[in-house]
Design a protein around this motif. Structure first.
Motif, PDB file in Angstrom:
ATOM      1  N   GLY A  18       0.798  -1.221   0.000  1.00  0.00           N
ATOM      2  CA  GLY A  18       0.000   0.000   0.000  1.00  0.00           C
ATOM      3  C   GLY A  18       0.829   1.268   0.000  1.00  0.00           C
ATOM      4  O   GLY A  18       0.289   2.361   0.186  1.00  0.00           O
ATOM      5  N   LYS A  19       2.152   1.157  -0.250  1.00  0.00           N
ATOM      6  CA  LYS A  19       3.014   2.332  -0.258  1.00  0.00           C
ATOM      7  C   LYS A  19       3.310   2.760  -1.686  1.00  0.00           C
ATOM      8  O   LYS A  19       3.391   1.943  -2.605  1.00  0.00           O
ATOM      9  N   PHE A  20       3.473   4.086  -1.866  1.00  0.00           N
ATOM     10  CA  PHE A  20       3.763   4.642  -3.174  1.00  0.00           C
ATOM     11  C   PHE A  20       4.972   5.578  -3.065  1.00  0.00           C
ATOM     12  O   PHE A  20       5.208   6.180  -2.026  1.00  0.00           O
ATOM     13  N   VAL A  21       5.727   5.670  -4.158  1.00  0.00           N
ATOM     14  CA  VAL A  21       6.826   6.635  -4.221  1.00  0.00           C
ATOM     15  C   VAL A  21       6.650   7.485  -5.472  1.00  0.00           C
ATOM     16  O   VAL A  21       6.047   7.045  -6.453  1.00  0.00           O
ATOM     17  N   GLU A  22       7.176   8.718  -5.430  1.00  0.00           N
ATOM     18  CA  GLU A  22       7.133   9.571  -6.601  1.00  0.00           C
ATOM     19  C   GLU A  22       8.192   9.125  -7.599  1.00  0.00           C
ATOM     20  O   GLU A  22       9.285   8.714  -7.222  1.00  0.00           O
ATOM     21  N   THR A  23       7.871   9.186  -8.891  1.00  0.00           N
ATOM     22  CA  THR A  23       8.836   8.848  -9.931  1.00  0.00           C
ATOM     23  C   THR A  23       9.232  10.109 -10.694  1.00  0.00           C
ATOM     24  O   THR A  23       8.687  11.189 -10.470  1.00  0.00           O
ATOM     25  N   ASN A  24      10.180   9.957 -11.616  1.00  0.00           N
ATOM     26  CA  ASN A  24      10.661  11.082 -12.411  1.00  0.00           C
ATOM     27  C   ASN A  24       9.870  11.277 -13.710  1.00  0.00           C
ATOM     28  O   ASN A  24      10.179  12.178 -14.484  1.00  0.00           O
ATOM     29  N   LYS A  25       8.872  10.426 -13.953  1.00  0.00           N
ATOM     30  CA  LYS A  25       8.162  10.485 -15.233  1.00  0.00           C
ATOM     31  C   LYS A  25       7.423  11.795 -15.435  1.00  0.00           C
ATOM     32  O   LYS A  25       7.326  12.311 -16.554  1.00  0.00           O
ATOM     33  N   GLY A  26       6.903  12.349 -14.354  1.00  0.00           N
ATOM     34  CA  GLY A  26       6.121  13.577 -14.487  1.00  0.00           C
ATOM     35  C   GLY A  26       6.938  14.735 -15.028  1.00  0.00           C
ATOM     36  O   GLY A  26       6.537  15.408 -15.986  1.00  0.00           O
ATOM     37  N   VAL A  27       8.094  14.978 -14.448  1.00  0.00           N
ATOM     38  CA  VAL A  27       8.913  16.109 -14.893  1.00  0.00           C
ATOM     39  C   VAL A  27       9.482  15.859 -16.281  1.00  0.00           C
ATOM     40  O   VAL A  27       9.610  16.790 -17.086  1.00  0.00           O
ATOM     41  N   LEU A  28       9.786  14.605 -16.622  1.00  0.00           N
ATOM     42  CA  LEU A  28      10.271  14.299 -17.963  1.00  0.00           C
ATOM     43  C   LEU A  28       9.191  14.580 -18.998  1.00  0.00           C
ATOM     44  O   LEU A  28       9.476  15.094 -20.089  1.00  0.00           O
ATOM     45  N   GLY A  29       7.945  14.269 -18.643  1.00  0.00           N
ATOM     46  CA  GLY A  29       6.836  14.603 -19.540  1.00  0.00           C
ATOM     47  C   GLY A  29       6.710  16.096 -19.741  1.00  0.00           C
ATOM     48  O   GLY A  29       6.469  16.576 -20.861  1.00  0.00           O
ATOM     49  N   GLY A  30       6.888  16.866 -18.666  1.00  0.00           N
ATOM     50  CA  GLY A  30       6.844  18.321 -18.784  1.00  0.00           C
ATOM     51  C   GLY A  30       7.960  18.858 -19.665  1.00  0.00           C
ATOM     52  O   GLY A  30       7.761  19.793 -20.452  1.00  0.00           O
TER      53      GLY A  30
END
Length: 527
Positions: free
Chosen positions: A264-276
């Protein structure tokens, strides 16, 4: 009697601006820190190499100014054959020369690390020195961004081995190709614009320090600081400055994506900023190539278990040197500290580097890709003190025992004192390590001065043997730490049984044969 006016004036002892002396505590703590870094780099398969302080000026890199006397930014002098020599500006350019000179004998890719002082002929100021130490790790001969990912993971692991917790640091990664694409878009591509391009890069690099408005001034006509000094800007138009700032402002915290890691744990990835980044700058071919390399790095580090909290894609990272050609990275410490103005700020960067595929190739007929990073040792040392890392704690230093020389005016008694320090220097603790450092007093002063000497040295205890002890075959052991505590105790406790018992522990006589064992007992008391 009048003073002799012909006597020469005494020299004034003064330290050159921008240089510092270091005392024994700082030196010892720095050595412990360097040992941890060496161990970390060795675990990644890096081997040590050492290059000289002085290089031919033209070997140091194209980022140096081309002048009749090339000393802007570096300390330079001419040899007797009129060749220009310079004190090294960093450890990367000398490595490039070393690899090129020994290319056929070295394994490729070649992993190496180096530690040493570098010199900058720049205006000194608070926290800005002309001599400082760096510790570098580089991979030469690997053109894949897997090498850049490896360096980023090494940087993260090294911070943690030094005692900096997760969440208190982040390795930020960008790509100079993205920046170069933006430069092309605003008409600053090509070799003829290298100077203005470097000015733009250094302006972006000041974003954390001066904020967007301060960087805008540096991108435009220039900026005047509080002291009145004026820094000439890059001369960009408002529209071009807006484009540059739009890249710097695309911070990696604005757009994120979550990935489930189980339970049930989540971590932030780098995909969001790469998309931006793709949305804003992907239409430029050079920038798109850089973004693709960043996407590969993100996949590699995430596959190895390094989430965005440890290694983060961040378009605001630029690095100020012209020779970077691809991914660039910076290790930033995120915990708060109070600056010289009393403001609470983030500690900031302690290490950085990137890919420099053209630097070694200047000496070779074939291209030689390379990547690496450099730790600012002095700045990192300040950070470790701020987080109270045990590595820089003086308590980790071997304790000191001072052997006094009561009869130092009589040479025949010195061999006995020398025998005492020899026994202590050879003694081992229960783990087979050296028990202590031992210092034989070699001055000519009396007993009281010798005890002050031991206090000033920070000794845990002093060994004393006068004529009466010599006749009895004993020595006196004086526990200096306990003695200081008793001296500071209030008068109301000085007649207590406990106080008298501690006094007996603070100074006592033992047979010479029991010297080492009794010193062990005193040292254990304060361990």
């Amino acid at each position: 009697m009048s003073a002799d006016k012909s006597a020469p004036a005494k020299l004034k002892a003064r330290q050159p601006r921008g240089f510092v002396d270091r005392g024994p505590a700082d030196v010892a703590a720095t050595e412990r820190m360097l040992a941890v870094i060496r161990e970390s780099f060795s675990l990644y398969g890096f081997d040590p190499v050492e290059t000289p302080f002085v290089e031919y000026t033209d070997a140091l890199g194209k980022f140096l100014p081309d002048q009749d006397r090339p000393n802007e930014g570096v300390f330079s002098f001419q040899d007797d054959d009129e060749q220009w020599l310079s004190l090294r500006y960093d450890l990367t350019a000398p490595l490039a020369r070393y690899v090129a000179e020994n290319y056929d004998a070295l394994p490729k890719p070649y992993r190496s690390y180096r530690a040493g002082y570098v010199f900058r002929n720049e205006k000194p100021g608070p926290g800005r020195f002309r001599q400082f130490m760096q510790f570098d790790a580089d991979i030469v001969g690997s053109g894949t961004v897997a090498g850049d990912a490896e360096i980023c993971m090494l940087a993260a692991d090294t911070m943690e081995k030094l005692g900096i917790k997760r969440g208190d640091y982040v390795v930020k990664v960008n790509n100079r190709k993205v920046l170069d694409g933006v430069m092309e878009a605003i008409g600053l591509g090509g070799e003829e614009n290298a100077g203005r391009r470097l000015t733009v890069l250094r302006a972006i690099d000041k974003l954390d320090k001066f904020g967007p408005e301060g960087v805008r001034l540096l991108l435009g006509e220039g900026r005047k600081d509080e002291s009145g000094d004026f820094t000439k800007g890059a001369g960009l138009s408002e529209d071009d400055a807006d484009m540059v700032l739009s890249l710097a402002a695309l911070q990696s915290g604005e757009v994120t994506e979550l990935q489930e890691v189980g339970g049930g744990k989540f971590v932030e990835t780098n995909k969001g900023v790469l998309g931006g980044m793709r949305t804003h700058f992907g239409n430029n071919e050079t920038a798109a190539a850089g973004i693709s390399e960043l996407e590969q790095i993100a996949k590699l580090v995430e596959a190895a278990g390094y989430d965005r909290g440890r290694i983060r894609i961040d378009p605001s990272v630029v690095r100020g040197l012209e020779y970077y050609t691809g991914p660039v990275y910076e290790v930033e410490l995120t915990f708060p500290v109070t600056n010289e103005d009393g403001q609470v700020v983030r500690f900031g960067s302690v290490a950085g580097g990137g890919r420099y595929d053209g630097l070694v190739g200047r000496f070779r007929p074939e291209p030689v890709p390379a990547t690496g990073f450099s730790i600012g040792v002095s700045r990192l040392y300040s950070a470790l003190k701020a987080v109270k890392s045990p590595i820089v704690d003086q308590k980790n230093e071997l304790p000191l025992v001072v052997v006094t020389a009561m009869d130092n005016k009589s040479p025949e008694f010195m061999p006995a004192y020398q025998a005492f320090v020899a026994q202590l220097r050879q003694a081992k603790d229960e783990h087979g390590r050296a028990l202590c450092r031992a210092d034989l007093y070699l001055g000519s002063s009396g007993f009281n001065a010798q005890m002050k000497y031991a206090d000033r040295r920070g000794a845990v205890c002093a060994i004393i043997q006068g004529s009466s002890e010599r006749e009895a075959g004993t020595v006196v052991i004086k526990d200096l730490i306990l003695g200081a505590e008793l001296a500071a105790a209030g008068r109301d406790v000085k007649d207590s049984a406990e106080h008298k018992e501690r006094q007996a522990q603070a100074q006592f006589s033992v047979p010479v044969a029991e010297l080492v064992e009794e010193v062990k007992r005193v040292l254990a008391r304060h361990r």
